[in-house]
Design an enzyme around this catalytic site. Sequence first.
Site, PDB file in Angstrom:
ATOM      1  N   ARG A  53       0.860  -1.185   0.000  1.00  0.00           N
ATOM      2  CA  ARG A  53       0.000   0.000   0.000  1.00  0.00           C
ATOM      3  C   ARG A  53       0.893   1.231   0.000  1.00  0.00           C
ATOM      4  O   ARG A  53       2.118   1.136   0.128  1.00  0.00           O
ATOM      5  CB  ARG A  53      -1.030  -0.013   1.153  1.00  0.00           C
ATOM      6  CG  ARG A  53      -0.677  -0.703   2.432  1.00  0.00           C
ATOM      7  CD  ARG A  53       0.343  -0.028   3.276  1.00  0.00           C
ATOM      8  NE  ARG A  53       0.088   1.378   3.405  1.00  0.00           N
ATOM      9  CZ  ARG A  53       1.000   2.284   3.658  1.00  0.00           C
ATOM     10  NH1 ARG A  53       2.271   1.920   3.828  1.00  0.00           N
ATOM     11  NH2 ARG A  53       0.710   3.547   3.753  1.00  0.00           N
ATOM     12  N   GLY A  54       0.249   2.411  -0.163  1.00  0.00           N
ATOM     13  CA  GLY A  54       1.027   3.648  -0.322  1.00  0.00           C
ATOM     14  C   GLY A  54       1.206   3.877  -1.820  1.00  0.00           C
ATOM     15  O   GLY A  54       1.558   2.946  -2.568  1.00  0.00           O
ATOM     16  N   ALA A  55       0.967   5.118  -2.235  1.00  0.00           N
ATOM     17  CA  ALA A  55       0.879   5.402  -3.678  1.00  0.00           C
ATOM     18  C   ALA A  55       2.116   4.962  -4.493  1.00  0.00           C
ATOM     19  O   ALA A  55       1.967   4.226  -5.478  1.00  0.00           O
ATOM     20  CB  ALA A  55       0.574   6.885  -3.880  1.00  0.00           C
ATOM     21  N   ARG A  94      -7.278  -0.525  -7.206  1.00  0.00           N
ATOM     22  CA  ARG A  94      -7.631   0.553  -6.261  1.00  0.00           C
ATOM     23  C   ARG A  94      -7.794   1.840  -7.075  1.00  0.00           C
ATOM     24  O   ARG A  94      -7.023   2.085  -8.004  1.00  0.00           O
ATOM     25  CB  ARG A  94      -6.556   0.744  -5.169  1.00  0.00           C
ATOM     26  CG  ARG A  94      -6.561  -0.380  -4.126  1.00  0.00           C
ATOM     27  CD  ARG A  94      -5.629  -0.079  -2.962  1.00  0.00           C
ATOM     28  NE  ARG A  94      -6.219   0.833  -1.994  1.00  0.00           N
ATOM     29  CZ  ARG A  94      -5.544   1.333  -0.954  1.00  0.00           C
ATOM     30  NH1 ARG A  94      -4.265   1.028  -0.772  1.00  0.00           N
ATOM     31  NH2 ARG A  94      -6.134   2.144  -0.100  1.00  0.00           N
ATOM     32  N   GLN A 207      -2.143   2.619   9.795  1.00  0.00           N
ATOM     33  CA  GLN A 207      -0.853   2.686   9.096  1.00  0.00           C
ATOM     34  C   GLN A 207       0.156   3.531   9.879  1.00  0.00           C
ATOM     35  O   GLN A 207       1.354   3.328   9.746  1.00  0.00           O
ATOM     36  CB  GLN A 207      -1.037   3.291   7.691  1.00  0.00           C
ATOM     37  CG  GLN A 207      -1.760   2.410   6.706  1.00  0.00           C
ATOM     38  CD  GLN A 207      -3.236   2.715   6.671  1.00  0.00           C
ATOM     39  OE1 GLN A 207      -3.835   3.086   7.678  1.00  0.00           O
ATOM     40  NE2 GLN A 207      -3.842   2.566   5.513  1.00  0.00           N
ATOM     41  N   ASP A 248      -1.906  10.585  -2.393  1.00  0.00           N
ATOM     42  CA  ASP A 248      -2.192   9.514  -3.360  1.00  0.00           C
ATOM     43  C   ASP A 248      -2.465  10.063  -4.747  1.00  0.00           C
ATOM     44  O   ASP A 248      -2.268   9.372  -5.744  1.00  0.00           O
ATOM     45  CB  ASP A 248      -3.373   8.684  -2.874  1.00  0.00           C
ATOM     46  CG  ASP A 248      -2.950   7.903  -1.646  1.00  0.00           C
ATOM     47  OD1 ASP A 248      -2.980   8.484  -0.542  1.00  0.00           O
ATOM     48  OD2 ASP A 248      -2.529   6.746  -1.804  1.00  0.00           O
ATOM     49  N   ASN A 258      -5.380  12.440   0.101  1.00  0.00           N
ATOM     50  CA  ASN A 258      -4.524  11.615   0.967  1.00  0.00           C
ATOM     51  C   ASN A 258      -5.424  10.879   1.954  1.00  0.00           C
ATOM     52  O   ASN A 258      -6.657  11.052   1.952  1.00  0.00           O
ATOM     53  CB  ASN A 258      -3.477  12.479   1.685  1.00  0.00           C
ATOM     54  CG  ASN A 258      -2.409  11.635   2.365  1.00  0.00           C
ATOM     55  OD1 ASN A 258      -1.885  10.689   1.754  1.00  0.00           O
ATOM     56  ND2 ASN A 258      -2.080  11.935   3.597  1.00  0.00           N
ATOM     57  N   LYS A 259      -4.823  10.076   2.775  1.00  0.00           N
ATOM     58  CA  LYS A 259      -5.558   9.241   3.729  1.00  0.00           C
ATOM     59  C   LYS A 259      -6.602  10.042   4.505  1.00  0.00           C
ATOM     60  O   LYS A 259      -6.354  11.187   4.901  1.00  0.00           O
ATOM     61  CB  LYS A 259      -4.541   8.596   4.680  1.00  0.00           C
ATOM     62  CG  LYS A 259      -5.100   7.673   5.727  1.00  0.00           C
ATOM     63  CD  LYS A 259      -5.978   6.566   5.177  1.00  0.00           C
ATOM     64  CE  LYS A 259      -5.314   5.706   4.139  1.00  0.00           C
ATOM     65  NZ  LYS A 259      -6.276   4.876   3.374  1.00  0.00           N
TER      66      LYS A 259
HETATM   67  O1  MRU Z   1      -4.562   3.228   1.987  1.00  0.00           O
HETATM   68  P1  MRU Z   1      -3.088   3.423   1.921  1.00  0.00           P
HETATM   69  O2  MRU Z   1      -2.348   2.902   3.106  1.00  0.00           O
HETATM   70  O3  MRU Z   1      -2.514   2.904   0.608  1.00  0.00           O
HETATM   71  O4  MRU Z   1      -2.906   4.984   1.920  1.00  0.00           O
HETATM   72  C1  MRU Z   1      -1.631   5.529   1.845  1.00  0.00           C
HETATM   73  C2  MRU Z   1      -1.603   6.984   2.054  1.00  0.00           C
HETATM   74  O5  MRU Z   1      -2.614   7.633   2.194  1.00  0.00           O
HETATM   75  C3  MRU Z   1      -0.262   7.654   1.979  1.00  0.00           C
HETATM   76  O6  MRU Z   1      -0.255   8.792   2.791  1.00  0.00           O
HETATM   77  C4  MRU Z   1      -0.018   8.073   0.537  1.00  0.00           C
HETATM   78  O7  MRU Z   1      -0.053   6.962  -0.319  1.00  0.00           O
HETATM   79  C5  MRU Z   1       1.277   8.773   0.368  1.00  0.00           C
HETATM   80  S1  MRU Z   1       2.551   7.547   0.410  1.00  0.00           S
HETATM   81  C6  MRU Z   1       3.995   8.093   0.099  1.00  0.00           C
END
Ligand code: MRU
Length: 368
Positions: A53-55, A94, A207, A248, A258-259
């Site tokens: 996970r994470g962009a 996703r 996270q 993201d 973002n999250k």
């Molecule tokens: O749902 P996730 O854990 O994939 O969400 C990740 C985030 O929101 C991060 O803050 C975002 O991807 C930036 S990562 C460098």
Amino acid sequence: MNVDGKEMRPIWFEKDSQTVKVIDQRFLPHQFIAKDLNTVDDTIYAIKEMVVRGAPLIGATGALGVYIALVQKDNKGCDNDYLNSQCKRLKDARPTAMNLFWGVDRVSSAALKHENYKNRVEAALNEALKIIEEEAFNCQKIGEYGLPIIEKISKKKNEKPVNVLTHCNAGWLACIEYGTATAPIYTAFDNSIDVHVWVDETRPLNQGSRLTAWELGKHGVHHTIITDNAGGHIMQHGMVDIVIVGTDRTTRSGDVANKIGTYLKALAAKDNNIPFYVALPSSTFDWNITNGIADIPIEERDPDEIKYVYGLLNGKSARVLVPPEESPAANHAFDVTPARLVTGFITERGVCKAAEQDIISLFPERSK
Ligand code: MRU
């Protein structure tokens, strides 16, 4: 990054076995499990279920997913329709992170330049591995460009600890190396600047408390986990010097997805005159849209992620129900922070304001 003396990345290609491997992030911090991705189905599962996970990491996984589509058993790698349909499936895993579409498209374009199967496979693997190295380098640059921002605060505070608040995990686990939001923090720490990080736990999947806290701890960075709702309070009491988050997807006009919960942190930061920075590689910009609230698709995930909490119970992993079982829950995974609440972007090309002309001045090749 270095974990207990071992160099690690959240995704890697094992040359001997020709296998794509990932750290299964669902089990961190209590169990370290590596997983093989052998098929497109494995790859989609890993992205959807947040094994990865994470962009930037989703982008890298999608990129290697195109290579996997070509080499998996019973492949029809020279059938363009087949390859395009597998790419579409990967991109549908996703909806919010821009990097997924960017990574899959970049590798499929590189592969489709070749008719010959062997060349196609080779091109896909090379392009995916190139993306991984580029993203690691981009995050290193984000750290270098973010360093003076933290340094300036440290000097202003006579070298007392700089308190950084971050949300979710925008660390190396979410990227390849360094992270985005964490890159300036690690760089400051490695340059002997006293930093302390407020880590939002980041419900529902935690996270922050599971992954960011683990990462920072392994690197020796002083940090404290807080509830998602504590940010406003500690900002009002002068306990936060700067907020740095990842993203993201960011529009060309500077709106930031973002999250979930990021927007509330930005509002609180604005109200307390605290700088709110977003760190991102250019692969996260969506150059085609300008209105984040209207145009960025926000993922809605399984409500059970809210209702059940995972953790360790008597040394074993356990899943526990919190609310009344029959109560409905809604799990919006991201939100959009309008550009007006963002102090600036930290990118691999430098720092800029959250406004289209400033972003384009760093990325002139994207001007219309
Ligand atoms: O749902 P996730 O854990 O994939 O969400 C990740 C985030 O929101 C991060 O803050 C975002 O991807 C930036 S990562 C460098």
